[in-house]
Write a protein that holds these residues in place. Structure first.
Motif, PDB file in Angstrom:
ATOM      1  N   ALA A   3       0.908  -0.708  -0.143  1.00 38.73           N
ATOM      2  CA  ALA A   3      -0.187  -0.074   0.336  1.00 38.73           C
ATOM      3  C   ALA A   3       0.873   1.646  -0.018  1.00 38.73           C
ATOM      4  O   ALA A   3       2.212   0.671   0.824  1.00 38.73           O
ATOM      5  N   ILE A   4       0.730   2.237  -0.041  1.00 45.31           N
ATOM      6  CA  ILE A   4       1.178   3.606   0.166  1.00 45.31           C
ATOM      7  C   ILE A   4      -0.377   4.770   0.033  1.00 45.31           C
ATOM      8  O   ILE A   4      -1.498   4.650   0.013  1.00 45.31           O
ATOM      9  N   VAL A   5       0.207   5.153   0.916  1.00 40.98           N
ATOM     10  CA  VAL A   5      -0.893   6.565   1.830  1.00 40.98           C
ATOM     11  C   VAL A   5      -0.766   7.647   1.488  1.00 40.98           C
ATOM     12  O   VAL A   5       0.894   7.736   1.463  1.00 40.98           O
ATOM     13  N   ILE A   6      -1.587   8.352   0.846  1.00 32.75           N
ATOM     14  CA  ILE A   6      -0.807   9.948   0.722  1.00 32.75           C
ATOM     15  C   ILE A   6      -1.984  11.071   1.186  1.00 32.75           C
ATOM     16  O   ILE A   6      -2.942  10.675   1.614  1.00 32.75           O
ATOM     17  N   ASP A   7      -1.179  11.591   1.924  1.00 30.54           N
ATOM     18  CA  ASP A   7      -1.571  12.783   2.456  1.00 30.54           C
ATOM     19  C   ASP A   7      -2.123  12.400   4.115  1.00 30.54           C
ATOM     20  O   ASP A   7      -3.787  12.109   3.916  1.00 30.54           O
ATOM     21  N   PRO A   8      -1.639  11.338   4.547  1.00 28.64           N
ATOM     22  CA  PRO A   8      -1.955  11.327   6.051  1.00 28.64           C
ATOM     23  C   PRO A   8      -2.524  12.432   6.876  1.00 28.64           C
ATOM     24  O   PRO A   8      -1.194  12.370   8.178  1.00 28.64           O
ATOM     25  N   ILE A  57      -0.040  22.101   7.843  1.00 31.16           N
ATOM     26  CA  ILE A  57       0.534  21.078   8.862  1.00 31.16           C
ATOM     27  C   ILE A  57      -1.399  19.592   8.356  1.00 31.16           C
ATOM     28  O   ILE A  57      -0.946  19.131   8.864  1.00 31.16           O
ATOM     29  N   ASP A  58      -1.961  20.416   7.922  1.00 29.84           N
ATOM     30  CA  ASP A  58      -3.296  19.307   7.459  1.00 29.84           C
ATOM     31  C   ASP A  58      -3.169  18.339   6.751  1.00 29.84           C
ATOM     32  O   ASP A  58      -4.620  17.709   6.559  1.00 29.84           O
ATOM     33  N   HIS A  59      -2.184  17.941   6.566  1.00 34.42           N
ATOM     34  CA  HIS A  59      -1.311  17.170   5.429  1.00 34.42           C
ATOM     35  C   HIS A  59      -0.254  15.778   6.226  1.00 34.42           C
ATOM     36  O   HIS A  59      -0.541  14.995   4.755  1.00 34.42           O
ATOM     37  N   VAL A  60      -0.378  16.273   6.958  1.00 36.67           N
ATOM     38  CA  VAL A  60       1.231  15.679   8.025  1.00 36.67           C
ATOM     39  C   VAL A  60       0.614  15.081   9.494  1.00 36.67           C
ATOM     40  O   VAL A  60       1.412  14.337   9.835  1.00 36.67           O
ATOM     41  N   GLY A  61      -0.719  15.301   9.105  1.00 34.63           N
ATOM     42  CA  GLY A  61      -1.768  16.013  11.159  1.00 34.63           C
ATOM     43  C   GLY A  61      -0.783  14.237  11.118  1.00 34.63           C
ATOM     44  O   GLY A  61      -0.602  13.993  12.670  1.00 34.63           O
ATOM     45  N   ALA A  62      -1.358  13.207  11.251  1.00 32.77           N
ATOM     46  CA  ALA A  62      -0.807  11.438  11.029  1.00 32.77           C
ATOM     47  C   ALA A  62       0.079  10.834  11.247  1.00 32.77           C
ATOM     48  O   ALA A  62       0.604   9.686  10.815  1.00 32.77           O
ATOM     49  N   THR A  63       1.089  11.735  10.132  1.00 32.48           N
ATOM     50  CA  THR A  63       2.494  11.324   9.404  1.00 32.48           C
ATOM     51  C   THR A  63       3.553  10.149  10.988  1.00 32.48           C
ATOM     52  O   THR A  63       3.583   9.082  10.166  1.00 32.48           O
ATOM     53  N   PRO A  82       1.588  18.742  15.657  1.00 32.54           N
ATOM     54  CA  PRO A  82       1.521  16.823  15.563  1.00 32.54           C
ATOM     55  C   PRO A  82       3.401  16.632  15.939  1.00 32.54           C
ATOM     56  O   PRO A  82       3.829  17.183  15.600  1.00 32.54           O
ATOM     57  N   GLU A  83       2.951  15.485  16.259  1.00 34.50           N
ATOM     58  CA  GLU A  83       3.562  14.772  16.716  1.00 34.50           C
ATOM     59  C   GLU A  83       4.856  14.490  15.070  1.00 34.50           C
ATOM     60  O   GLU A  83       4.294  14.651  14.088  1.00 34.50           O
ATOM     61  N   THR A  84       6.235  15.275  14.954  1.00 33.87           N
ATOM     62  CA  THR A  84       6.904  14.783  13.880  1.00 33.87           C
ATOM     63  C   THR A  84       8.238  13.435  13.696  1.00 33.87           C
ATOM     64  O   THR A  84       8.006  12.763  14.934  1.00 33.87           O
ATOM     65  N   CYS A  85       7.964  12.954  12.324  1.00 32.55           N
ATOM     66  CA  CYS A  85       9.475  12.045  12.503  1.00 32.55           C
ATOM     67  C   CYS A  85      10.282  12.641  11.102  1.00 32.55           C
ATOM     68  O   CYS A  85      10.470  13.713  10.838  1.00 32.55           O
TER      69      CYS A  85
END
Length: 211
Positions: free
Chosen positions: A26-31, A59-65, A101-104
């Motif tokens: 799977a590929i996830v786009i914009d979590p 920020i609204d495109h990376v909140g669950a990254t 949000p948390e970062t990685c």
């Protein structure tokens, strides 16, 4: 190919999950948020995340990254020109009045012409700057037709705003006309927010492109 698109986070960012029906990569786009929902959909599909990719790093495109990356172990990928925006997530959060949000760790390798693979899926990267310097769109083709994921560059009857950090109105029009409107008119467009459309519809009916 299986595609699920659904709104996430407080601003309703469209997150898309692409699954290879054979190998279940799977590929996830914009979590953009709602990690539990994203995880549940992946689990229901029996999918293994091979890549997490972003059309841009607002920020609204990376909140669950970060939680998705930690749970799946997959690399999180952006265009390098948007790294500065990811680094300034606290400033973006303060601007919107939301929690940071948390970062990685993120890889900046989504350059123009790159291909993101997951099993039998080949997701092509188109650099489409303007909304942000590192905005990209993604294109995937299958027997059912082509699908473009345009993030906040092209919307149904609209285009992305260019008044935020690094926005460039001249660049966004150039990106849309050179990289997106040249696609087959039947190409389905999954936008960063709101309903889907097609390249042909926007070529003919988007008031921002026909002014």
């Amino acid at each position: 190919m299986q595609i699920e698109t659904f709104p996430t986070g407080p601003l309703g960012c469209n997150c898309s999950i692409l699954v290879d029906p054979v190998g279940k990569g799977a590929i996830v786009i914009d979590p953009g948020g709602d990690f539990d929902e994203i995880r549940a959909r992946l689990e229901r599909a029996g999918a293994q995340v091979a890549a997490i990719v972003h059309t841009h790093t607002h920020i609204d495109h990376v909140g669950a990254t970060a939680p998705l990356q930690r749970w799946s172990g997959a690399a999180a990928r952006i265009h390098e020109a948007d790294r500065f925006l990811y680094d300034m997530l606290p400033i973006q959060a303060a601007f919107l009045g939301v929690a940071t949000p948390e970062t990685c760790e993120v890889d900046g390798d989504l350059s123009d012409g790159a291909i993101v693979k997951a099993g039998g899926l080949d997701l092509h990267v188109l650099h489409t700057p303007g909304h942000t310097p590192g905005s990209v769109s993604f294109l995937i083709e299958s027997k059912a037709g082509a699908v473009a994921f345009t993030g906040d560059t092209l919307f149904r009857r609209g285009i992305g705003r260019t008044d935020l950090w690094g926005g460039d109105s001249k660049a966004i029009f150039s990106s849309i006309r050179r990289k997106l409107l040249t696609l087959d008119p039947s190409t389905r467009v999954v936008t960063g927010h709101g309903p889907s459309t097609t390249i042909g519809e926007e070529r003919d009916r988007n008031p921002f492109l026909n002014a």
